[in-house]
Design a protein around this motif. Structure first.
Motif, PDB file in Angstrom:
ATOM      1  N   ASP A 211       0.841  -1.153  -0.086  1.00  0.00           N
ATOM      2  CA  ASP A 211       0.031   0.167  -0.137  1.00  0.00           C
ATOM      3  C   ASP A 211       0.799   1.326   0.037  1.00  0.00           C
ATOM      4  O   ASP A 211       0.366   2.142   0.342  1.00  0.00           O
ATOM      5  N   GLY A 212       1.998   1.090  -0.216  1.00  0.00           N
ATOM      6  CA  GLY A 212       3.040   2.319  -0.316  1.00  0.00           C
ATOM      7  C   GLY A 212       3.869   2.611   0.796  1.00  0.00           C
ATOM      8  O   GLY A 212       4.182   1.674   1.527  1.00  0.00           O
ATOM      9  N   LEU A 213       4.152   3.791   1.024  1.00  0.00           N
ATOM     10  CA  LEU A 213       5.087   4.162   2.004  1.00  0.00           C
ATOM     11  C   LEU A 213       4.671   4.075   3.230  1.00  0.00           C
ATOM     12  O   LEU A 213       3.290   4.028   3.597  1.00  0.00           O
ATOM     13  N   THR A 214       5.393   3.823   4.255  1.00  0.00           N
ATOM     14  CA  THR A 214       5.040   3.718   5.564  1.00  0.00           C
ATOM     15  C   THR A 214       4.540   5.250   6.109  1.00  0.00           C
ATOM     16  O   THR A 214       5.046   6.174   5.583  1.00  0.00           O
ATOM     17  N   ALA A 261       3.094   6.788  -5.661  1.00  0.00           N
ATOM     18  CA  ALA A 261       2.703   8.031  -6.477  1.00  0.00           C
ATOM     19  C   ALA A 261       1.503   8.809  -6.053  1.00  0.00           C
ATOM     20  O   ALA A 261       1.771  10.170  -5.896  1.00  0.00           O
ATOM     21  N   SER A 262       0.497   8.456  -5.423  1.00  0.00           N
ATOM     22  CA  SER A 262      -0.617   9.036  -5.096  1.00  0.00           C
ATOM     23  C   SER A 262      -0.126   9.702  -3.470  1.00  0.00           C
ATOM     24  O   SER A 262      -0.735  10.832  -3.473  1.00  0.00           O
ATOM     25  N   ARG A 265       1.978  12.772  -4.458  1.00  0.00           N
ATOM     26  CA  ARG A 265       1.212  13.871  -4.741  1.00  0.00           C
ATOM     27  C   ARG A 265       0.813  14.848  -3.638  1.00  0.00           C
ATOM     28  O   ARG A 265       0.749  15.960  -3.688  1.00  0.00           O
ATOM     29  N   ASP A 266       0.229  13.951  -2.679  1.00  0.00           N
ATOM     30  CA  ASP A 266      -0.365  14.729  -1.486  1.00  0.00           C
ATOM     31  C   ASP A 266       0.803  15.358  -0.813  1.00  0.00           C
ATOM     32  O   ASP A 266       0.330  16.515  -0.442  1.00  0.00           O
ATOM     33  N   VAL A 267       1.887  14.667  -0.594  1.00  0.00           N
ATOM     34  CA  VAL A 267       2.839  15.354   0.096  1.00  0.00           C
ATOM     35  C   VAL A 267       3.392  16.880  -0.455  1.00  0.00           C
ATOM     36  O   VAL A 267       3.552  17.628  -0.027  1.00  0.00           O
ATOM     37  N   THR A 281       5.560  10.776 -11.582  1.00  0.00           N
ATOM     38  CA  THR A 281       6.871   9.911 -11.660  1.00  0.00           C
ATOM     39  C   THR A 281       8.110  10.495 -11.987  1.00  0.00           C
ATOM     40  O   THR A 281       8.951   9.699 -11.964  1.00  0.00           O
ATOM     41  N   GLU A 282       8.273  11.731 -12.196  1.00  0.00           N
ATOM     42  CA  GLU A 282       9.408  12.137 -12.526  1.00  0.00           C
ATOM     43  C   GLU A 282      10.435  12.214 -11.098  1.00  0.00           C
ATOM     44  O   GLU A 282      11.439  12.550 -11.181  1.00  0.00           O
TER      45      GLU A 282
END
Length: 522
Positions: A211-214, A261-262, A265-267, A281-282
């Motif tokens: 589910d992505g980053l912690t 990626a999601s 974007r929020d950060v 994605t860059e």
């Protein structure tokens, strides 16, 4: 029976070709009208431009073995290299080391790391340094202040002349929030001190789950941005998910990357920062662990590498890496499969393929142009300043002995005498007795033999019969007899360790006579 036509087009027959034409014309008019009042449709970001996508495999410096430099993996791998890991010398000692195993000077002396980095740079292979890792003490944890932390980072960056660094923050270091501010302020300080035309790019390598980053990872990135750090990208560690049952690692990694990626974007939105032109994605990279992962049920195959590379290309990720260059080959027959991950082979059958070739496909856009060696003038070697002895066609050389020839350093792959010069362009790599390490550096210290105080041992005499264990001196250097001999000059043992009856006695601390490695860079 014929009836008279009725309606508006009384007396005219219907032409279906005209109907079709008029219908198309009407649609065109409608479309034109819509275009006049509606904004143009914007295409979605396409990710990182192809010519800016780059690949660099991680290289575990602590596994280097000095004399094992023939067919150097570091110099011959495609793309660039991420040298890992620089950490603190101890929990409270802020001195940078390679995995606590070697100081920076040790790495220069034992396996010519400085020289090999310069070789890569000249040959157009990007080099970056990775700080941290899963074990040992991170510099930001050991250093007491952000100023000390910046000084420690800066000394490594300056020594190897890199413009890109990787902060691998995981395990206990990622959970140590007390070190976050020191690290962030130190990195911001270093970036601010760089000239505008030579910025310092900073990548954050962080663990991810399906589910992505912690939460720690998200907060750490946000803290970096608040401190003013210009984050070049976030490299997701697509490995070791902790899944017990066998699963499709590529599908899990794709899910993890899309979730990351999601989150990014929020950060960036929360930090009131614009995303790059190509979109989020860059700012992204992915690093799988090739072959066997630390979780027994997780195995990353060459087919997985092809699939992940295709996904990364489709999304336009900026970077691909792998752990590690050291592991990128099939294990030998004497390494039985035990389910234990090896640091020196992948644990899967690779055949004639390498993971580096697969993962770098389409990701070699950032390599700089190499300096054509053919255009460089032939350098006249000076024994007074050379870091190793000058090659001589009449001398005997043992495997692992290093020499200088035409401004370059070579290491002997096997015992040899005579033959062609080390830089002979007509010899195939496998046929040459020498392997190129890198150029002579301006920071090299002149080669010198270890010296002992006068009178420490008797002077060598050509007429004397010497037995095993006898010790003598010649030109200030001490030697010990390995077997009986008479008339055999002890100084031949400096280059010929195999057949000389003598072995040098170390003098000044730190001198490596066995490898003829008394030079130090830096």
């Amino acid at each position: 029976m014929n009836a008279r036509p009725r309606g508006r087009f009384r007396g005219r027959r219907v032409s279906w070709l005209r109907v079709a034409a008029s219908t198309l014309a009407g649609l065109a008019l409608v479309a034109a009208g819509v275009a006049a009042v509606a904004p143009p449709i914007s295409l979605p970001p396409m990710g990182t431009p192809v010519d800016q996508r780059w690949y660099a495999g991680y290289y575990d410096v602590t596994l280097d073995q000095g004399t094992e430099l023939a067919d150097d993996e570091l110099a011959t791998a495609p793309g660039g290299a991420v040298l890992a890991f620089v950490v603190a010398a101890d929990d409270t000692d802020c001195t940078p080391t390679w995995g606590k195993a070697y100081t920076l000077d040790d790495a220069a002396t034992r396996f010519d790391l400085d020289r090999r980095v310069e070789r890569m740079r000249r040959e157009g292979h990007p080099v970056m340094i990775s700080f941290g890792g899963a074990i040992n003490t991170d510099l930001a944890v050991a250093c007491a202040t952000s100023v000390e932390t910046a000084k420690a980072y800066g000394s490594v960056i300056d020594r190897y002349g890199v413009d890109t660094i990787d902060l691998d923050i995981e395990a206990k270091t990622l959970a140590d929030r007390s070190s976050w501010d020191r690290r962030a302020r130190a990195i911001a300080r270093l970036q601010q001190a760089r000239p505008a035309d030579d910025p310092l790019s900073v990548w954050l390598t962080l663990p991810v789950g399906p589910d992505g980053l912690t939460r720690h990872g998200i907060d750490l990135i946000a803290g970096m941005l608040r401190a003013g750090v210009q984050v070049a990208g976030v490299n997701a560690m697509t490995m070791n998910y902790g899944i017990r049952e066998p699963n499709n690692l590529v599908e899990i990694s794709e899910r993890a990357l899309d979730a990351t990626a999601s989150q990014l974007r929020d950060v960036w939105k929360d930090a009131d920062l614009d995303l790059p032109p190509g979109g989020v994605t860059e700012l992204m990279g992915a690093t799988p662990m090739i072959g066997l992962n630390d979780v027994p049920s997780e195995v990353f195959t060459l087919d997985d590498a092809r699939a992940l590379t295709a996904f990364a290309s489709d999304r336009g990720l900026a970077r691909l890496s792998m752990w590690s260059i050291n592991r990128d080959h099939t294990c030998g027959p004497n390494h039985p499969f035990t389910g234990t991950v090896s640091t020196q082979c992948s644990g899967v059958d690779q055949g004639d393929e390498s993971f580096a070739d697969v993962l770098s496909n389409g990701y070699l856009g950032r390599a700089e142009d190499a300096v054509p060696e053919a255009d460089s003038p032939v350098i006249e070697d000076d024994p007074k300043t050379s870091p190793y002895p000058i090659w001589n066609s009449t001398a005997f050389y043992s495997r692992g002995v290093k020499v200088v020839w035409h401004g370059s350093v070579y290491v002997a792959k096997w015992w040899n005498q005579g033959g062609t010069p080390p830089d002979d362009p007509m010899l195939d790599t496998s046929a040459s007795a020498w392997s190129y390490i890198g150029p002579v550096l301006a920071s090299d210290q002149p080669f010198r033999l270890p010296q002992l105080p006068a009178g420490t041992y008797p002077e060598w005499d050509a007429a004397t019969l010497y037995n095993q264990g006898d010790r003598v001196m010649l030109d200030g250097t001490g030697y010990e007899a390995k077997w009986w001999s008479r008339g055999q000059r002890p100084d031949r043992s400096i280059l010929d360790h195999d057949y000389s009856p003598w072995t040098p006695i170390e003098g000044t601390a730190g001198e490596d006579v066995a490898g003829v490695g008394t030079s130090a860079s830096g």
